[in-house]
Enzyme design. Structure first.
Site, PDB file in Angstrom:
ATOM      1  N   HIS A   6     -86.756 -19.281 -59.999  1.00 48.85           N
ATOM      2  CA  HIS A   6     -86.939 -17.651 -60.368  1.00 48.85           C
ATOM      3  C   HIS A   6     -86.523 -16.795 -59.848  1.00 48.85           C
ATOM      4  O   HIS A   6     -86.740 -16.921 -58.800  1.00 48.85           O
ATOM      5  CB  HIS A   6     -88.569 -18.170 -61.025  1.00 48.85           C
ATOM      6  CG  HIS A   6     -88.765 -16.705 -61.995  1.00 48.85           C
ATOM      7  ND1 HIS A   6     -88.849 -16.490 -63.438  1.00 48.85           N
ATOM      8  CD2 HIS A   6     -89.815 -15.521 -61.406  1.00 48.85           C
ATOM      9  CE1 HIS A   6     -89.613 -15.847 -63.721  1.00 48.85           C
ATOM     10  NE2 HIS A   6     -90.246 -15.299 -63.202  1.00 48.85           N
ATOM     11  N   HIS A  18     -89.864  -8.833 -64.416  1.00 47.61           N
ATOM     12  CA  HIS A  18     -89.392 -10.007 -64.680  1.00 47.61           C
ATOM     13  C   HIS A  18     -88.998 -10.726 -66.624  1.00 47.61           C
ATOM     14  O   HIS A  18     -90.079 -10.247 -66.634  1.00 47.61           O
ATOM     15  CB  HIS A  18     -89.475 -11.161 -63.595  1.00 47.61           C
ATOM     16  CG  HIS A  18     -90.990 -11.687 -63.878  1.00 47.61           C
ATOM     17  ND1 HIS A  18     -91.494 -12.457 -63.968  1.00 47.61           N
ATOM     18  CD2 HIS A  18     -91.965 -10.997 -64.676  1.00 47.61           C
ATOM     19  CE1 HIS A  18     -92.777 -12.747 -63.793  1.00 47.61           C
ATOM     20  NE2 HIS A  18     -93.041 -11.716 -64.484  1.00 47.61           N
ATOM     21  N   CYS A  54     -84.600 -15.364 -66.970  1.00 49.92           N
ATOM     22  CA  CYS A  54     -85.342 -14.350 -65.680  1.00 49.92           C
ATOM     23  C   CYS A  54     -83.733 -14.235 -64.650  1.00 49.92           C
ATOM     24  O   CYS A  54     -83.510 -12.592 -64.769  1.00 49.92           O
ATOM     25  CB  CYS A  54     -85.908 -14.988 -64.967  1.00 49.92           C
ATOM     26  SG  CYS A  54     -85.260 -16.767 -64.328  1.00 49.92           S
TER      27      CYS A  54
END
Length: 375
Positions: free
Chosen positions: A337, A349, A289
């Site tokens: 994240h 993402h 990520c």
């Protein structure tokens, strides 16, 4: 530092940067329940019931089977733990990279400093030999003793120049030696930090493998139809959160355009859609990520921290109502994240292992906050 020492330091540095692969921790399958006794204690064929005062065996209940939704939540928790460990791994790797570069820089400075000391010692030796050949007096001092007024003045000037030159050589020699001592101490400190971060990398890597192995084991126990339902449950949970976020009026005042740099970062990030998530990866074939977001902004000419936690800690924070495309949305309480806002309530993402870089609802996960790579 001679060439042999430099080579040895370089070899040792390469070895120190190698992260040992830790074995994946095994996960034991749950033990089967003890079978309940099938025969009554009064049954003469039952050894438990034989004899006076024999007790009836207690009935062992079957363990409750987890629902698919509980399995989904457990798998999601495991992947989140793996994500946090990945951040720790990436941060340790980034620090180790900087420290190794600093060690190399210091090693080069030490080599240059030693060569300078050799040169200065040679100059000091030449001055001493010249004084010896002049009977213990420098040429300028001999002219000072002359009866000729002009020669006397020339001698005074030469004596002053000689003294200044000698002081300059000795002063520079002292400073160079002090610098070498500082370089050596700094190199030792950076080496200790490098070793500490190498150990952190190894520990984080072990934790990542442990959590991923547990998640994959849970998924492997599911039938094909259950795996399909699991994916549907994931989508439904994300849709539910996204709908609630939109219903809250979060997008009411969000209508800003991306900056010039933000457009470049967005173009890079969206061009990676379809590439797989791989922990620790930062392109060009796969990403995690924060690897995706950091590389996107690097492509836009604005380097940012490598990990989502560092992006949250170091980049300027803004209110959700003020965000614009290109900003980074940080998720979960531990900032494990990150996704890039693309506009219209969506992000691009890299979700997790087993998934590809994709578009998703910006509110489909728990939002911690928003940061802007640009000032």
């Amino acid at each position: 530092m001679n060439r042999r020492h430099c080579a040895a330091a370089a070899i040792t540095l390469v070895c120190a940067l190698t992260v040992l692969t830790a074995p994946v921790e095994a996960f034991a399958a749950p033990s089967p329940p003890s079978p309940a006794a099938s025969r009554h204690a009064s049954d003469p064929g039952n050894p438990v019931g034989s004899g006076t005062g024999a007790k009836k065996p207690s009935k062992v209940s079957e363990p409750k089977k987890k629902s698919l939704e509980e399995v989904r939540e457990e798998i999601e928790a495991l992947y989140r733990k793996a994500g946090a460990a990945t951040d720790a791994y990436n941060l340790a790797a980034e620090k180790a990279k900087k420290q190794s570069s600093e060690i190399v820089r210091l090693a080069r400075a030490i080599v240059v400093g030693r060569a300078k000391i050799t040169e200065l010692k040679s100059q000091a030796g030449a001055q001493a030999r010249e004084q010896y050949r002049s009977g213990g007096l420098p040429p300028g001092a001999q002219l000072v003793l002359s009866d000729d007024p002009q020669l006397f003045l020339d001698g005074v000037n030469r004596v002053r120049e000689g003294q200044q030159a000698a002081r300059g050589v000795l002063g520079e020699l002292t400073r160079t030696q002090q610098n070498l001592e500082t370089y050596s101490k700094d190199a030792s400190t950076n080496w200790e930090k490098l070793e500490a971060n190498r150990l952190k990398q190894a520990e984080a890597k072990k934790e990542i493998k442990k959590q991923l192995a547990a998640a994959k084991k849970l998924e492997s126990r599911l039938e094909k139809e259950e795996r399909a339902r699991l994916l549907k449950l994931e989508q439904e949970a994300a849709y539910k959160m996204q709908t609630a976020w939109l219903s809250s009026g979060a997008l009411k005042d969000i209508n800003r355009e991306a900056s010039a740099s933000g457009k470049k970062a967005l173009a890079f990030a969206t061009a990676q859609i379809g590439k797989p998530y791989v922990w620790g990866a930062e392109g060009p074939d796969s990403y995690d990520c924060s690897g995706l977001t950091s590389q996107a902004w690097a492509a836009a000419g604005r380097p940012i921290p490598r990990t989502s936690q560092e992006q949250w800690r170091l980049l300027p924070r803004i209110a959700i109502k003020d965000m614009r495309p290109g900003d980074l949305i940080i998720y979960h309480d531990d900032a494990s994240h990150v996704g890039m806002y693309v506009g219209d309530g969506a992000i691009v993402h890299a979700p997790r292992p087993g998934r590809d870089v994709t578009l998703a609802g910006a509110g489909s996960m728990r939002i911690l906050g928003v940061v802007r790579p640009e000032k």
